[in-house]
Design a protein around this motif. Structure first.
Motif, PDB file in Angstrom:
ATOM      1  N   LEU A  94      -6.977  17.491  -6.302  1.00 39.02           N
ATOM      2  CA  LEU A  94      -7.171  16.368  -7.384  1.00 39.02           C
ATOM      3  C   LEU A  94      -5.948  15.943  -7.506  1.00 39.02           C
ATOM      4  CD1 LEU A  94      -9.921  16.894  -9.953  1.00 39.02           C
ATOM      5  CD2 LEU A  94     -10.149  15.318  -7.686  1.00 39.02           C
ATOM      6  N   ALA A  97      -3.723  14.421  -4.813  1.00 35.74           N
ATOM      7  CA  ALA A  97      -4.546  13.378  -4.973  1.00 35.74           C
ATOM      8  C   ALA A  97      -3.448  12.305  -5.663  1.00 35.74           C
ATOM      9  CB  ALA A  97      -5.671  13.019  -4.599  1.00 35.74           C
ATOM     10  N   ILE A  98      -4.136  12.514  -6.568  1.00 34.70           N
ATOM     11  CA  ILE A  98      -3.559  11.287  -7.832  1.00 34.70           C
ATOM     12  C   ILE A  98      -2.091  11.661  -7.436  1.00 34.70           C
ATOM     13  CG2 ILE A  98      -3.823  10.695 -10.209  1.00 34.70           C
ATOM     14  CD1 ILE A  98      -5.620  12.872 -10.791  1.00 34.70           C
ATOM     15  N   ILE A 100       0.049  11.301  -4.583  1.00 36.62           N
ATOM     16  CA  ILE A 100      -0.071  10.950  -3.501  1.00 36.62           C
ATOM     17  C   ILE A 100      -0.673   9.443  -4.579  1.00 36.62           C
ATOM     18  CG2 ILE A 100      -0.400  10.169  -1.880  1.00 36.62           C
ATOM     19  CD1 ILE A 100      -0.809  12.486  -0.942  1.00 36.62           C
ATOM     20  N   PHE A 101      -1.583   8.560  -5.068  1.00 31.96           N
ATOM     21  CA  PHE A 101      -2.106   8.124  -5.799  1.00 31.96           C
ATOM     22  C   PHE A 101      -0.845   7.245  -6.575  1.00 31.96           C
ATOM     23  CE2 PHE A 101      -4.837   5.267  -8.392  1.00 31.96           C
ATOM     24  CZ  PHE A 101      -5.449   4.707  -7.524  1.00 31.96           C
ATOM     25  N   PHE A 106      -1.097   1.612  -3.424  1.00 31.00           N
ATOM     26  CA  PHE A 106      -2.200   1.360  -3.373  1.00 31.00           C
ATOM     27  C   PHE A 106      -2.855  -0.094  -4.223  1.00 31.00           C
ATOM     28  CE2 PHE A 106      -2.568   5.797  -2.252  1.00 31.00           C
ATOM     29  CZ  PHE A 106      -2.943   5.677  -0.452  1.00 31.00           C
ATOM     30  N   LEU A 107      -2.723   0.097  -5.050  1.00 31.03           N
ATOM     31  CA  LEU A 107      -3.652  -0.118  -6.124  1.00 31.03           C
ATOM     32  C   LEU A 107      -2.374  -0.647  -7.038  1.00 31.03           C
ATOM     33  CD1 LEU A 107      -6.708   1.422  -7.147  1.00 31.03           C
ATOM     34  CD2 LEU A 107      -6.951  -0.409  -5.375  1.00 31.03           C
ATOM     35  N   GLY A 206       6.540   2.991  13.520  1.00 28.42           N
ATOM     36  CA  GLY A 206       5.392   2.469  13.535  1.00 28.42           C
ATOM     37  C   GLY A 206       3.864   3.122  12.512  1.00 28.42           C
ATOM     38  N   ALA A 207       4.169   4.197  12.261  1.00 28.02           N
ATOM     39  CA  ALA A 207       3.013   5.054  11.544  1.00 28.02           C
ATOM     40  C   ALA A 207       2.495   4.348  10.497  1.00 28.02           C
ATOM     41  CB  ALA A 207       4.537   5.843  10.905  1.00 28.02           C
ATOM     42  N   THR A 208       1.856   4.547  10.653  1.00 32.51           N
ATOM     43  CA  THR A 208       0.198   3.819   9.752  1.00 32.51           C
ATOM     44  C   THR A 208       0.793   4.330   7.969  1.00 32.51           C
ATOM     45  OG1 THR A 208      -0.968   5.149   9.305  1.00 32.51           O
ATOM     46  CG2 THR A 208      -1.994   3.597  11.013  1.00 32.51           C
ATOM     47  N   ARG A 209       0.484   3.846   6.248  1.00 30.13           N
ATOM     48  CA  ARG A 209       0.814   4.547   6.238  1.00 30.13           C
ATOM     49  C   ARG A 209       0.490   5.986   5.690  1.00 30.13           C
ATOM     50  NH1 ARG A 209       0.805   2.946   0.517  1.00 30.13           N
ATOM     51  NH2 ARG A 209      -0.428   0.998   0.667  1.00 30.13           N
ATOM     52  N   TRP A 210      -0.828   6.260   6.347  1.00 30.52           N
ATOM     53  CA  TRP A 210      -1.569   7.476   6.239  1.00 30.52           C
ATOM     54  C   TRP A 210      -0.419   8.833   6.996  1.00 30.52           C
ATOM     55  CZ3 TRP A 210      -3.096  10.183   2.246  1.00 30.52           C
ATOM     56  CH2 TRP A 210      -3.964   9.534   1.220  1.00 30.52           C
ATOM     57  N   GLU A 211      -0.057   8.278   8.155  1.00 28.94           N
ATOM     58  CA  GLU A 211       0.312   8.805   9.010  1.00 28.94           C
ATOM     59  C   GLU A 211       2.051   9.249   8.361  1.00 28.94           C
ATOM     60  OE1 GLU A 211      -2.227   7.474  12.633  1.00 28.94           O
ATOM     61  OE2 GLU A 211       0.284   6.372  12.673  1.00 28.94           O
TER      62      GLU A 211
END
Lengths: 316, 296
Positions: A94, A97-98, A100-101, A106-107, A206-211
């Motif tokens: 938890l 995740a927070i 990283i968030f 993201f938002l 060229g990595a995506t965000r999560w990569e």
């Protein structure tokens, strides 16, 4: 003549005042340093009769019977370590995740502000209020879950019955909430300290965000996240009131998460008020063990944190 | 031309494979994002639940009289927690009186007088270690030096325990506050011929004051909510305290005591006390942040 004497007085004041202030600041610093030594000295001297009588056997013995003057804290050490580790198990995903968030975009910023505020609010709520809430909300939920788990997963030792509301699991769930702000804040610091160039480099390839997050940012921030986890573990081990209100305070060892347990801090909270004679000495011995464990964990966490900072200091 | 034609099928099939791979990557990206957002929102649930229950169960009993009356005896109805409110204020006050000057003065020493000295380094390490010591150990310490020697539970013992608890917070935030003062201010002060003492008292401290106040507010907010250091130092009392050397009630210990009794009225009073405590702690935290943001 009169002018001279009126001048000389303030000069004398100016000289004595600053020196006095300097000395006062030195004394305050010395006192602050002495506090820790004083705390440990007082605990050791108060515990001495119990240390002499029980020695290291105190750590391994499982019976705590005040009216027969038999004392041992093994179940409470196990309970302290187990409840904290289970709490970390819940709080780590938890909190990470927070973190990283909060460190990514993201938002929109206002939403992130709300989440941040919520986590800070969690840190501000007194332990005893968590305990009260736990009694009326978490205990009933865990009881329902426990009855279900015993019926369906009863073969697994950690879910063997009978299920109690006041249990290791209840205490750990509430502990997890209480240490969540620590995990989040320190992990977030570690994540935001990752040099911008690394992140941009990952995106440029060229990595995506999560990569980018999983491949570059998290590995770089990993020591900081580990430090956050260790420091949160230290907090969880010392947490007293909520645990004392929820764990059931039993000295019986059990594999089941659904049985009552006990922690060192809870033992102190429950028994110090009415303790007499050797029981006080034994409680002091238990306090000493708690201090040693939490100091060790905290020093370890601080060292990892320092190592992290020295590692990322070079790349900017 | 020929080359392109012969390579075309190869080229297209390749791009198709790549396209599905790209879709998979972006899908995976979306999934992880949703998981992350979901986990973050999940933390809202307990907090909302706590605040909702504290309001729902605490508000009905909240009135002016709970601040002026004594706690109800077991099974009785009515009453309040006036003595606990006063007890909390008095004990936090004692703690602040002891830890405030000590913390601020040592912060001045380690940041202004001798930042690189051995003593300063020792102070920083000890303060860090003290923040990691469980709050109940502060109670154990106060029990050993006050309760054991005087032979009685007292508000003073509770105050000593809270002082130990507050010291590292005040010390470390004050140090941060002093570090936040621009060195140009100090240099300008020395340049005008001021002594070190004059610079500290007239330039550095006034500039750092808002941030120091923030630290004090945070320490007070934390101490007011703590139960563990008080539970066997100040104990509890059903009556108004007449001196600092007798058992004294506090809001947090009242919540603890009343939460485990089988009487609904007492339990409701525990919720009301929680409401007062949470409201105070939140208010103190918000004030602290406002005072701080005013400066920055």
């Amino acid at each position: 003549m009169s002018r001279e004497s009126s001048d000389s007085k303030p000069i004398a004041e100016v000289r004595v005042g600053p020196d006095l202030f300097h000395a006062l600041c030195w004394v305050a610093s010395a006192l602050a340093v002495a506090t820790l030594a004083w705390i440990i000295y007082e605990i050791v001297t108060s515990a001495w009769p119990a240390i002499q009588k029980f020695g290291f056997g105190f750590l391994g013995s499982s019976s705590w019977v005040p009216n027969r003057e038999v004392f041992g804290v093994f179940p409470f050490i196990v309970g302290t370590v187990a409840s904290s580790f289970i709490a970390i198990l819940f709080a780590f995903p938890l909190g990470l995740a927070i973190a990283i968030f909060l460190s990514e975009n993201f938002l929109p910023a206002p939403v992130r502000q709300v989440i941040r505020f919520v986590v800070e609010m969690l840190a501000a709520i007194p332990s005893v209020v968590f305990g009260l809430w736990g009694i009326f909300v978490v205990i009933p939920i865990i009881k329902i879950f426990g009855d279900w788990a015993v019926k369906n997963l009863g073969g697994v030792p950690i879910f063997s019955g009978p299920a109690y509301g006041n249990s290791m699991l209840t205490a750990s769930v509430v502990l997890a909430l209480m240490i969540l702000p620590t995990v989040t804040a320190i992990s977030r610091n570690a994540l935001t300290a990752v040099p911008k160039t690394l992140r941009e480099g990952a995106y440029a390839l060229g990595a995506t965000r999560w990569e980018a997050i999983l491949g570059v940012i998290l590995p770089t921030a990993a020591p900081g996240v580990v430090a956050a986890t260790i420091l949160a573990l230290g907090r969880a081990m010392g947490e007293t009131m909520a645990v004392a209100m929820l764990i059931g305070n039993s000295s019986r060892l059990s594999w089941s998460l659904l049985s009552p347990g006990g922690t060192l801090a809870g033992l102190l909270a429950n028994q110090f008020g009415e303790a007499e004679g050797l029981q006080v000495n034994s409680l002091m011995y238990a306090a000493l063990i708690l201090v040693v464990i939490t100091l060790f964990v905290n020093v370890l966490g601080e060292l990892v944190l320092r190592y992290t900072q020295s590692q990322t200091a070079g790349i900017r | 031309m020929d080359n392109i034609v012969t390579h075309a099928p190869d080229f297209f099939s390749n791009s198709q494979a790549e396209a599905t791979k790209a879709i998979a990557r972006s899908l995976w990206n979306r999934v992880l994002t949703s998981v992350c957002v979901a986990l973050s929102l999940l933390t809202l649930v307990p907090l909302v639940s706590i605040i909702y229950l504290v309001l729902k169960n605490g508000l009905p009993l909240l009135s002016w009289s709970v601040f002026t009356q004594l706690p109800p005896a077991a099974g009785m109805v009515g009453g309040g927690f006036g003595n606990a409110v006063i007890g909390t204020i008095v004990m936090v006050g004692i703690g602040l009186l002891m830890s405030g000057p000590l913390g601020i003065l040592s912060a001045i020493y380690i940041n202004e007088y001798a930042p690189a000295s051995r003593l300063a380094q020792a102070v920083r390490i000890v303060a860090k270690l003290l923040t990691g010591i469980p709050s109940i150990i502060c109670g154990v310490f106060a029990f050993a030096i006050v309760v054991s020697t005087t032979g009685r539970f007292s508000a003073f013992a509770g105050g000593v325990a809270l002082a130990v608890l507050m010291l590292p917070t005040i010390l470390l935030t004050s140090e941060q506050a002093l570090m936040g003062v621009q060195s140009a201010f100090r240099e300008a002060s020395y340049g005008l011929g001021a002594t070190k003492f004059q610079t500290i008292v007239r330039i550095v401290l006034p500039d750092a004051l808002p941030a120091i106040m923030t630290g004090i507010m945070l320490a007070v907010a934390r101490a007011a909510g703590e139960t563990a250091p008080l539970i066997f130092t100040a104990l509890f009392s059903q009556f108004w305290a007449k001196s600092l050397s007798e058992p004294t009630a506090s809001l947090s210990v009242l919540i603890y005591n009343f939460s485990t009794v089988p009487f609904p009225h007492q339990i409701q009073m525990a919720w009301t006390a929680s409401l007062v405590l949470v409201a105070f702690v939140t208010l103190a935290n918000i004030t602290a942040q406002l005072v701080f943001s005013k400066k920055h």
